[in-house]
Enzyme design. Structure first.
Site, PDB file in Angstrom:
ATOM      1  N   LYS A 162       0.542  -1.697   0.101  1.00  0.00           N
ATOM      2  CA  LYS A 162      -0.176   0.268  -0.189  1.00  0.00           C
ATOM      3  C   LYS A 162       1.028   1.411   0.335  1.00  0.00           C
ATOM      4  O   LYS A 162       2.008   1.662   1.115  1.00  0.00           O
ATOM      5  CB  LYS A 162      -0.985   0.014   1.428  1.00  0.00           C
ATOM      6  CG  LYS A 162      -1.980   1.377   1.293  1.00  0.00           C
ATOM      7  CD  LYS A 162      -2.407   1.360   2.684  1.00  0.00           C
ATOM      8  CE  LYS A 162      -3.175   2.488   3.319  1.00  0.00           C
ATOM      9  NZ  LYS A 162      -4.046   2.353   4.430  1.00  0.00           N
TER      10      LYS A 162
ATOM     11  N   ASP B  27      -2.671  10.369   3.573  1.00  0.00           N
ATOM     12  CA  ASP B  27      -4.254   9.642   4.243  1.00  0.00           C
ATOM     13  C   ASP B  27      -4.439  11.283   4.925  1.00  0.00           C
ATOM     14  O   ASP B  27      -4.282  10.463   6.204  1.00  0.00           O
ATOM     15  CB  ASP B  27      -4.111   8.530   4.642  1.00  0.00           C
ATOM     16  CG  ASP B  27      -5.333   7.753   4.695  1.00  0.00           C
ATOM     17  OD1 ASP B  27      -6.166   8.281   4.058  1.00  0.00           O
ATOM     18  OD2 ASP B  27      -5.662   6.617   5.916  1.00  0.00           O
TER      19      ASP B  27
ATOM     20  N   LYS C 216      -9.742  12.364   8.993  1.00  0.00           N
ATOM     21  CA  LYS C 216      -9.366  12.622  10.489  1.00  0.00           C
ATOM     22  C   LYS C 216      -9.230  13.594  10.686  1.00  0.00           C
ATOM     23  O   LYS C 216      -9.579  14.754  10.403  1.00  0.00           O
ATOM     24  CB  LYS C 216      -8.333  11.543   9.309  1.00  0.00           C
ATOM     25  CG  LYS C 216      -7.698  10.048   8.897  1.00  0.00           C
ATOM     26  CD  LYS C 216      -6.398  10.226   8.956  1.00  0.00           C
ATOM     27  CE  LYS C 216      -6.588   8.721   8.626  1.00  0.00           C
ATOM     28  NZ  LYS C 216      -7.153   7.307   9.205  1.00  0.00           N
TER      29      LYS C 216
ATOM     30  N   ASP D 253       1.543   6.561   5.240  1.00  0.00           N
ATOM     31  CA  ASP D 253       0.340   5.697   4.828  1.00  0.00           C
ATOM     32  C   ASP D 253       1.523   4.815   3.589  1.00  0.00           C
ATOM     33  O   ASP D 253       0.797   4.307   3.105  1.00  0.00           O
ATOM     34  CB  ASP D 253      -0.573   6.413   4.698  1.00  0.00           C
ATOM     35  CG  ASP D 253      -1.563   5.141   5.488  1.00  0.00           C
ATOM     36  OD1 ASP D 253      -1.732   3.962   5.716  1.00  0.00           O
ATOM     37  OD2 ASP D 253      -2.852   5.503   4.570  1.00  0.00           O
TER      38      ASP D 253
ATOM     39  N   ASP E  89     -11.654   6.599   4.672  1.00  0.00           N
ATOM     40  CA  ASP E  89     -11.121   6.965   5.286  1.00  0.00           C
ATOM     41  C   ASP E  89     -10.220   5.150   5.389  1.00  0.00           C
ATOM     42  O   ASP E  89      -9.449   4.759   5.560  1.00  0.00           O
ATOM     43  CB  ASP E  89     -10.760   6.863   6.621  1.00  0.00           C
ATOM     44  CG  ASP E  89      -9.770   7.014   6.938  1.00  0.00           C
ATOM     45  OD1 ASP E  89      -8.262   7.356   6.220  1.00  0.00           O
ATOM     46  OD2 ASP E  89      -9.583   7.495   8.717  1.00  0.00           O
TER      47      ASP E  89
ATOM     48  N   GLU F  96      -9.468   2.966   2.824  1.00  0.00           N
ATOM     49  CA  GLU F  96      -8.714   3.307   1.308  1.00  0.00           C
ATOM     50  C   GLU F  96      -8.078   2.589   1.081  1.00  0.00           C
ATOM     51  O   GLU F  96      -7.356   1.864   0.351  1.00  0.00           O
ATOM     52  CB  GLU F  96      -8.239   5.285   0.702  1.00  0.00           C
ATOM     53  CG  GLU F  96      -7.040   5.301   1.491  1.00  0.00           C
ATOM     54  CD  GLU F  96      -6.962   5.282   2.676  1.00  0.00           C
ATOM     55  OE1 GLU F  96      -7.460   5.168   3.957  1.00  0.00           O
ATOM     56  OE2 GLU F  96      -5.045   5.326   3.388  1.00  0.00           O
TER      57      GLU F  96
ATOM     58  N   ARG G 217      -7.654  -0.646   1.126  1.00  0.00           N
ATOM     59  CA  ARG G 217      -8.404  -2.032   0.838  1.00  0.00           C
ATOM     60  C   ARG G 217      -8.712  -1.338  -0.248  1.00  0.00           C
ATOM     61  O   ARG G 217      -8.786  -2.502  -1.551  1.00  0.00           O
ATOM     62  CB  ARG G 217      -8.991  -2.831   1.819  1.00  0.00           C
ATOM     63  CG  ARG G 217     -10.451  -1.677   2.868  1.00  0.00           C
ATOM     64  CD  ARG G 217     -11.321  -1.698   3.576  1.00  0.00           C
ATOM     65  NE  ARG G 217     -10.462  -1.541   4.297  1.00  0.00           N
ATOM     66  CZ  ARG G 217     -10.948  -2.015   5.841  1.00  0.00           C
ATOM     67  NH1 ARG G 217     -11.877  -2.263   6.018  1.00  0.00           N
ATOM     68  NH2 ARG G 217     -10.124  -1.513   6.152  1.00  0.00           N
TER      69      ARG G 217
HETATM   70  N1  BES Z   1      -4.063   4.185   7.360  1.00  0.00           N
HETATM   71  C1  BES Z   1      -4.741   4.191   8.174  1.00  0.00           C
HETATM   72  C2  BES Z   1      -4.633   3.146   8.911  1.00  0.00           C
HETATM   73  C3  BES Z   1      -3.416   3.597  10.029  1.00  0.00           C
HETATM   74  C4  BES Z   1      -4.199   3.976  11.304  1.00  0.00           C
HETATM   75  C5  BES Z   1      -2.192   3.711   9.601  1.00  0.00           C
HETATM   76  C6  BES Z   1      -3.136   4.995  12.626  1.00  0.00           C
HETATM   77  C7  BES Z   1      -1.200   3.774  10.338  1.00  0.00           C
HETATM   78  C8  BES Z   1      -1.471   4.389  12.187  1.00  0.00           C
HETATM   79  C9  BES Z   1      -6.385   4.298   7.138  1.00  0.00           C
HETATM   80  O1  BES Z   1      -6.349   4.122   5.898  1.00  0.00           O
HETATM   81  C10 BES Z   1      -7.333   3.635   8.508  1.00  0.00           C
HETATM   82  O2  BES Z   1      -7.418   6.074   8.140  1.00  0.00           O
HETATM   83  N2  BES Z   1      -8.132   2.540   8.435  1.00  0.00           N
HETATM   84  C11 BES Z   1      -9.467   3.250   9.218  1.00  0.00           C
HETATM   85  C12 BES Z   1     -10.308   2.407   8.537  1.00  0.00           C
HETATM   86  C13 BES Z   1     -12.042   2.442   9.148  1.00  0.00           C
HETATM   87  C14 BES Z   1     -12.413   3.125   8.695  1.00  0.00           C
HETATM   88  C15 BES Z   1     -12.673   1.143   9.059  1.00  0.00           C
HETATM   89  C16 BES Z   1      -9.083   3.332  10.921  1.00  0.00           C
HETATM   90  O3  BES Z   1      -8.260   1.592  11.184  1.00  0.00           O
HETATM   91  O4  BES Z   1      -9.715   3.945  11.368  1.00  0.00           O
HETATM   92 ZN    ZN Z   2      -7.790   5.653   5.787  1.00  0.00          ZN
HETATM   93 ZN    ZN Z   3      -5.042   4.909   4.923  1.00  0.00          ZN
END
Ligand code: BES
Ligand code: ZN
Ligand code: ZN
Length: 513
Positions: free
Chosen positions: A278, A283, A290, A301, A360, A362, A364
């Site tokens: 990825k 992000d 966020k 990210d 968010d 994204e 996947r």
């Molecule tokens: N890049 C983030 C995950 C992340 C969070 C990486 C903290 C490193 C540190 C990812 O894209 C994300 O935002 N995931 C969301 C998914 C949710 C919306 C189902 C998350 O983990 O909140």
């Molecule tokens: Zn995200």
């Molecule tokens: Zn992300």
């Protein structure tokens, strides 16, 4: 711009006493009753300085600690750096790697230009010497790494290069140490390359820049090629996931495909490997934006994609006989008038449709296209690496990456490579119950599950894009960042995944698994 510290590694057949160096590094166990023979010889020549230091209790040999003793005319080195190795029975290869990193970091701080490593001497015959050399190489690059390319105010100048030698009076031991060191140095250098790319911010690295970096890596190496699909080509191919995520940014997405094709016939007996990473260059969360706090960390990210790029670099430099694809979907996730939105239904490359419930989630969305692409290229073993979910970080902290997959043997191989490389992983589930949560009423899938088990539902989503291949997923959220400097590392990107994946590939290539 400033270059990172250039580390050069060699071996030398020399007595510890006579060895000339700015720093000679030796190990001490916390539970040792007396100094080992080599250290005791040094101590004699230093008039008992090491013994006194220990007797006074100023240095106990505890893990992560060290002490400096200054040399005299009776020994070759200007300083002896005593590295604490902790309890003898608990020591592993990672003890050597971390001690080497600690020594290299200390050398950089002391502005010592040459380091002689004699740590392995304390371990006798306990570890395979190739593995020791490899750990040394990986460790010194890791410890000497500092990211300061944008710091223009020079703080009384730092080292520009560091010379590191493994020293041993026994020439017979040096052969394997040297081979291991050569491999470890390739891996260590690649990991530093990964850390620098990842540390660069979103205004500097966006998908087109990352693609140009990948092209440059491939240009410099035999048997490694790089093809990049731009927005137009992705549109033709129907890579709706990557396109949707990238649609909010002025910086258009890219789909990067590296291919390593060794000439060695032995490679044809091994499965074709696909490494998928990825690479979200920033992000923000997109329309499902966020919170502001720590959002800057989301420049990291892209770490999974960069780990794949750096592994491809190491693999080609090591000339391993395995056929490997490095597949890196890259986009920037920003909110704007052209962003994808919650509620959108996306046609992905696989043909499956996905209802977006949160922009968010994204990672996947881009990975599903890349995994389907890997399957289409007939990859037989696929490993993806991604800073995928905050939930994984909630579950495991910053100590282990989540490891999911559909094949126990592959999971076992990755766990073994993890032990050997010191990049820790922990197995987690991603089976049918989790997949059930990812069903949509109006499309084939939706991109988020319920509140619970977010790392597992994310993996279960990805699993559905694998057709026949053996597959493993590494959720490296939390592992991408070292938040504070420690005795063995500076803060910032960790380069996590480069050692793990390269070690796994080395095992695969050697038939060790
Ligand atoms: N890049 C983030 C995950 C992340 C969070 C990486 C903290 C490193 C540190 C990812 O894209 C994300 O935002 N995931 C969301 C998914 C949710 C919306 C189902 C998350 O983990 O909140
Ligand atoms: Zn995200
Ligand atoms: Zn992300």
């Amino acid at each position: 711009m400033k270059q990172i510290i250039d580390v050069k590694t060699t071996t030398r057949n020399v007595d510890f006493i006579r060895c000339k160096a700015d720093v000679l590094v030796v190990g001490v166990f916390s539970d040792a009753k007396k100094l080992d023979p080599a250290n005791s010889q040094l101590d004699k020549r230093l008039g008992g300085a090491i013994g006194r230091l220990i007797k006074l209790g100023d240095f106990k040999g505890a893990d992560k600690t060290n002490a400096v003793v200054y040399g005299n005319e009776k020994i070759g080195a200007s300083r002896v750096l005593l590295m604490g190795l902790g309890e003898k029975d608990k020591a592993t290869l990672d003890t050597i790697r971390k001690a080497a990193a600690n020594a290299a970091k200390k050398a950089v701080e002391m502005k010592a230009k040459s380091v002689a490593l004699a740590l392995h001497n304390s371990f006798g015959k306990r570890f395979d010497l190739f593995a020791v050399g490899k750990a040394y190489g990986e460790g010194v690059y890791f410890g000497a790494y500092v990211y300061d390319e944008y710091v223009t105010e020079s703080k009384d100048g730092r080292l520009s290069s560091l010379r590191v030698e493994i020293v041993d009076p026994d020439a017979a031991k040096l052969g394997q140490l040297k081979k291991g060191l050569a491999a470890g140095a390739v891996i260590g250098k690649s990991q530093s390359f990964a850390r620098t790319l990842a540390n660069r911010p979103g205004n500097v690295i966006y998908p087109a820049v990352l693609a140009a970096e990948a092209k440059q890596v491939a240009r410099g190496l035999n048997r490694l090629s790089c093809t990049v699909f731009d927005k137009k080509q992705m549109t033709e191919k129907g890579m709706g996931g990557v396109l949707a995520v990238g649609s909010g940014s002025q910086h258009e997405p890219r789909f990067i495909v590296l291919k390593y094709s060794p000439t060695n016939k032995a490679a044809n007996k091994l499965p074709v490997v696909g490494l998928v990473g990825k690479a979200i260059t920033f992000d923000s969360g997109g329309i499902s934006i966020k919170p502001a706090a720590n959002m800057d960390e989301m420049k990291l990210d892209k770490s999974g994609g960069i780990a794949v790029l750096a592994t491809m670099k190491a693999l080609a430099e090591l000339e391993l006989p395995v056929r490997v694809y490095g597949i890196i979907p890259s986009a920037e996730n920003l909110p704007s008038g052209s962003s994808y939105r919650p509620g959108d239904i996306i046609n992905t490359y696989s043909g499956k449709t996905v209802e977006v419930q949160n922009t968010d989630a994204e990672g996947r969305m881009i990975l599903c296209d890349a995994l389907a692409y890997a399957c289409k290229q007939k990859c037989e073993v696929i490993i993806d690496v991604a800073t995928l979910t905050g939930a994984c970080m909630v579950a495991l902290g910053r100590y282990n990456a989540g490891l999911m997959g559909n094949d126990d043997e592959l999971i076992g191989q990755i766990r073994k490579a993890s032990e050997e490389s010191g990049e820790k992983v922990w197995p987690m589930p991603s089976g049918d119950e989790y997949a059930e949560e990812m069903k949509s009423k109006i499309a084939d899938l939706k991109n988020i599950g319920s509140r619970w088990g977010g790392a597992c539902t994310a993996a279960a989503f990805l699993r559905q894009f694998i057709t026949d291949a053996k597959w493993a997923h590494l959720d490296i959220a939390g592992m991408d960042l070292i938040p504070n400097a420690s005795e063995s590392s500076s803060a910032g990107s960790s380069g996590f995944g480069v050692r793990l994946l390269t070690t796994w590939l080395m095992n695969l290539a050697s038939g060790k698994k």
